[in-house]
Design an enzyme around this catalytic site. Structure first.
Site, PDB file in Angstrom:
ATOM      1  N   CYS A  89      10.480  -2.201  -4.651  1.00 13.33           N
ATOM      2  CA  CYS A  89       9.804  -1.865  -5.865  1.00 13.33           C
ATOM      3  C   CYS A  89       9.096  -3.580  -6.654  1.00 13.33           C
ATOM      4  CB  CYS A  89      10.251  -1.050  -6.949  1.00 13.33           C
ATOM      5  SG  CYS A  89       9.170  -0.831  -8.327  1.00 13.33           S
ATOM      6  N   GLU A 132       5.465   6.337  -6.621  1.00 14.61           N
ATOM      7  CA  GLU A 132       4.317   5.848  -7.840  1.00 14.61           C
ATOM      8  C   GLU A 132       4.411   6.996  -8.819  1.00 14.61           C
ATOM      9  OE1 GLU A 132       3.884   2.882  -7.737  1.00 14.61           O
ATOM     10  OE2 GLU A 132       4.170   2.645  -5.692  1.00 14.61           O
TER      11      GLU A 132
HETATM   12 CO    CO Z   1       7.508   0.658  -7.893  1.00 10.03          CO
END
Ligand code: CO
Length: 170
Positions: A89, A132
């Site tokens: 991420c 997401e």
């Molecule tokens: Co992320």
């Protein structure tokens, strides 16, 4: 371009609000999010990652211009199968781990012109969609791990926590 917020910035842990209208400001944010995502070599970016606590994310798992997807107020309608593959991420730099996710998802969302659309995704695209959407609910990928797997990341997470506190107090 926007600054990408890093764990443990509290905006990343917040549940986001629905997008109420698609106007010029939102359009501008979408453009900035794509630029920020590409510059960081990411395949997806959610609005909280640039400090906006709203239900919007952009992604491009293929990297081709026609692969761009914008999801406004997305909802997962169906999911099936399971795949445990590596994930990272942009808001948790340097940390990667296998994360169990559904192999296929069907999502309903609005696109940038306000049209409702259904997206059927599998493979990497399905993984990015789920990652997401988690951001929109204040959830980071490592929170999906069991305790043993998460333990292996604790040291790296602690480094990020220290960096964040140093930065925010300076
Ligand atoms: Co992320």
């Amino acid at each position: 371009m926007r600054k990408i917020r890093a764990y443990p910035d509290p905006v990343l842990a917040r549940r986001t609000a629905a997008v109420r209208r698609i106007d010029e400001a939102l359009e501008k944010l979408v453009v900035e999010m794509f630029e920020t995502m590409y510059a960081a070599r990411g395949v997806g970016l959610a609005a909280p990652q640039v400090g906006e606590s709203i239900r919007l994310c952009v992604m491009n798992p293929t990297g081709k211009p026609e692969g761009e997807v914008i999801l406004i107020n997305p909802v997962i309608l169906e999911s099936s199968g399971e795949l445990n593959e590596e994930e990272g991420c942009l808001s948790v730099p340097g940390v990667r781990s296998n994360v169990p996710r559904a192999a296929r998802v069907r999502v309903r969302a609005y696109d940038r012109s306000g049209r409702e659309m259904d997206l059927e995704a599998e493979g990497l695209e399905a993984r990015v969609v789920q990652h997401e959407l988690d951001h929109l609910n204040g959830r980071l990928f490592f929170e999906r791990l069991n305790e043993a797997a998460r333990m292996t990341l604790n040291r790296q997470l602690r480094v990020l926590e220290e960096e964040f506190h140093t930065e925010s107090s300076s």
